[in-house]
Write an enzyme that holds these catalytic residues in place. Structure first.
Site, PDB file in Angstrom:
ATOM      1  NE  ARG A  87      -3.501   2.335   2.677  1.00 15.47           N
ATOM      2  CZ  ARG A  87      -3.375   3.233   3.649  1.00 15.47           C
ATOM      3  NH1 ARG A  87      -2.548   3.028   4.651  1.00 15.47           N
ATOM      4  NH2 ARG A  87      -4.094   4.333   3.629  1.00 15.47           N
ATOM      5  CG  HIS A 131      -1.170   8.905   3.365  1.00 14.76           C
ATOM      6  ND1 HIS A 131      -1.306   7.555   3.603  1.00 14.76           N
ATOM      7  CD2 HIS A 131      -0.829   9.446   4.554  1.00 14.76           C
ATOM      8  CE1 HIS A 131      -1.038   7.303   4.881  1.00 14.76           C
ATOM      9  NE2 HIS A 131      -0.739   8.447   5.478  1.00 14.76           N
ATOM     10  CD  GLU A 176      -5.065   7.840   9.495  1.00 11.31           C
ATOM     11  OE1 GLU A 176      -4.594   8.915   9.906  1.00 11.31           O
ATOM     12  OE2 GLU A 176      -4.694   6.741   9.922  1.00 11.31           O
ATOM     13  CG  ASN A 302      -5.235   3.503   8.564  1.00  8.25           C
ATOM     14  OD1 ASN A 302      -5.292   2.488   7.870  1.00  8.25           O
ATOM     15  ND2 ASN A 302      -4.870   4.675   8.076  1.00  8.25           N
ATOM     16  CE1 TYR A 304      -0.169   2.855  13.506  1.00  9.51           C
ATOM     17  CE2 TYR A 304      -2.156   3.961  12.730  1.00  9.51           C
ATOM     18  CZ  TYR A 304      -0.903   3.443  12.487  1.00  9.51           C
ATOM     19  OH  TYR A 304      -0.370   3.487  11.229  1.00  9.51           O
ATOM     20  CD  GLU A 356      -1.753   4.036   8.013  1.00 11.57           C
ATOM     21  OE1 GLU A 356      -1.553   4.524   9.148  1.00 11.57           O
ATOM     22  OE2 GLU A 356      -1.918   4.730   7.005  1.00 11.57           O
TER      23      GLU A 356
HETATM   24  C1  GCO Z   1      -1.848   7.627   9.753  1.00 10.73           C
HETATM   25  C2  GCO Z   1      -0.913   7.835   8.812  1.00 10.73           C
HETATM   26  C3  GCO Z   1       0.465   7.376   8.981  1.00 10.73           C
HETATM   27  C4  GCO Z   1       1.122   7.550  10.302  1.00 10.73           C
HETATM   28  C5  GCO Z   1       0.808   6.438  11.236  1.00 10.73           C
HETATM   29  C6  GCO Z   1       1.479   6.536  12.572  1.00 10.73           C
HETATM   30  O1  GCO Z   1      -2.586   6.851   9.258  1.00 10.73           O
HETATM   31  O2  GCO Z   1      -1.966   8.253  10.775  1.00 10.73           O
HETATM   32  O3  GCO Z   1      -1.450   7.185   7.739  1.00 10.73           O
HETATM   33  O4  GCO Z   1       1.010   8.179   8.007  1.00 10.73           O
HETATM   34  O5  GCO Z   1       2.486   7.612  10.121  1.00 10.73           O
HETATM   35  O6  GCO Z   1      -0.559   6.406  11.462  1.00 10.73           O
HETATM   36  O7  GCO Z   1       1.074   7.678  13.249  1.00 10.73           O
END
Ligand code: GCO
Length: 460
Positions: A87, A131, A176, A302, A304, A356
């Protein structure tokens, strides 16, 4: 020695379907460099990096990972990992320097080579159009807060699909939109650095509208790639069971999750958030909502960490006792399963990708190796969380690690390292971290399982 991921983390992963897509992800501004080379125009991030104090280490994307010159070696690494998909994003100002009108042949040729290079290596290209690196020339005319940018984006999308749509497996309109809108236009910690909630919500609306119009246009043009969008989502949990915290969590969920999911899947904005925004709610023209709610071929998520909110103010992640990454984010894989189940329950979602997922950790290069056990455990546990969502019936189609390379982490500059491949910035040398070796072995294991399964007589 390759680090062993916890067995418990791997076991559920064994049930991934044969056509499940494994990948790694990057984005243009974070790795490409060549910021002003071969006719590329400036992006809002080139501009923002020049604002004193905007980037923690005072850095910029001028060189980054020098990927524009090192792409072939980088794709060799992608191939060595054994992933199905890569990607990446296109830098709009590299291919169309002012965001409208003339195209830049050198920029287009770069992405042609990249896509062909992936196909030659047996890796499916997953392209993202936006992006975040909007051409600065469009920002000078109001950027995403200006409705005209919607039409510029559709032209750009059509141009890229005409050029690459016959070879890329998938096209994502935006990465995002919440980040572009809220961090870019409300808190202003990201480009273009505006602090105005009304503009932020107008930008969010235009991003969604341009997504819908682009999907319509690409389909009318006969584009064969799978089409969708990528959202940053988290389960939002109240810090305590008090009514005030529960209300705050509902509001935050509305702004982060429902503000995007409701229009995309139900064709309307959540009324509680429209009421909350009052005069800052976006101007919506008649017909916009139906355009936004185009059927998608996939949705990218995405993930985290979770979000914990309190009516008392910002939540301190140290309170939970969970492990924190170098970003200060809790390691909370259960949140990914919870989120995916919720999306499947509340919306008629198409196949879902985790587009992600990964972690920043403080890496140490020792004797040419990086023993990043924390990152390996992070990735393994989140893969297991996806496996659990699949087991519970969520239509999961793929998982992609963020990120292939250490890179420019936006306002944090180069201080935070998300790569499974280490980049030594002064020499631009790449070194596979233990996490990359682990991912490679995991994928080999997946392939062996696929082969074994396909050798079995079909069950009737
Ligand atoms: C995001 C971005 C990434 C970041 C990653 C870590 O999705 O926020 O796509 O570019 O680097 O998330 O913060």
């Amino acid at each position: 020695m390759t680090p062993k991921a916890p067995i418990a983390a791997i076991a559920p992963a064994l049930s991934f379907p044969a056509d499940f897509v494994w990948g790694v992800a990057t984005s243009s501004f974070q790795i490409e460099g060549a910021a002003a080379l071969d006719g590329k125009g400036p992006s809002i991030w080139d501009h923002f990096c020049r604002v004193p104090g905007a980037i923690a280490d005072g850095s910029n994307g001028d060189l980054a990972c020098d990927h524009v010159h090192r792409w072939a070696g980088d794709l060799d690494i992608v191939q060595r990992l054994g992933v199905d998909a890569y990607r990446f994003s296109v830098s709009w100002p590299r291919v169309q320097p002012t965001g409208s009108g003339a195209w830049n042949t050198a920029g287009l040729d770069f992405y042609e080579r990249l896509v062909d290079g992936l196909l030659e290596r047996g890796v499916a290209p997953y392209l993202t159009l936006n992006h975040w690196d909007l051409p600065q020339a469009l920002q000078d005319q109001g950027g995403w807060a200006n409705r005209d940018t919607v039409h510029r984006f559709v032209d750009y999308a059509r141009g890229m699909a005409a050029r690459l749509g016959d070879r890329v497996a998938s096209i994502t309109t935006h990465n995002e939109p919440w980040v572009v809108a809220v961090l870019g236009h409300e808190t202003g910690i990201f480009a273009p650095g505006i602090q105005d909630r009304g503009q932020a919500m107008q930008a969010a609306h235009h991003l969604l509208l341009s997504h819908g119009l682009a999907l319509q246009a690409l389909r009318a043009d006969g584009c064969a790639s799978a089409l969708g969008i990528v959202l940053n989502l988290s389960p939002v949990q109240p810090a305590s069971p008090t009514p005030a915290d529960i209300d705050q969590a509902r509001l935050e969920d509305g702004r982060l999750v429902r503000w995007y999911m409701d229009p995309l899947f139900h064709g309307r904005y959540p009324q509680d958030i429209v009421d909350f925004l009052g005069a800052d709610a976006p101007q919506v023209a008649s017909g916009d909502m139906a355009i936004i709610a185009q059927t998608m071929d996939f949705l990218g998520v995405n993930y985290y960490t979770r979000a914990v909110v309190s009516a008392q103010g910002p939540w301190d992640a140290h309170q939970s006792g969970l492990e924190l990454t170098d970003m200060g984010w809790e390691v909370y894989p259960e949140g990914l399963t919870e989120l995916l189940l919720r999306l499947h329950r509340d919306y008629a979602v198409p196949p879902l990708f985790v587009t992600e997922n990964g972690g920043a950790f403080k890496d140490r290069l020792e004797d040419g190796r990086i023993h990043d056990a924390g990152r390996t455990a992070y990735i393994a546990s989140h893969i297991a969380a996806v496996g659990e969502a699949l087991r519970q019936g969520v239509p999961m189609a793929g998982y992609m690690v963020w990120s292939l390379l250490d890179n420019f982490e936006w306002a944090s500059g180069y201080e935070k390292r998300f790569g499974i491949v280490h980049v030594d910035y002064p020499t631009q040398q790449r070194t596979l971290k233990d996490s990359a070796q682990w991912y490679r072995e995991f994928l080999l294991q997946q392939r062996a399982l696929r082969a074994a399964r396909s050798a079995l007589p079909a069950r009737v």
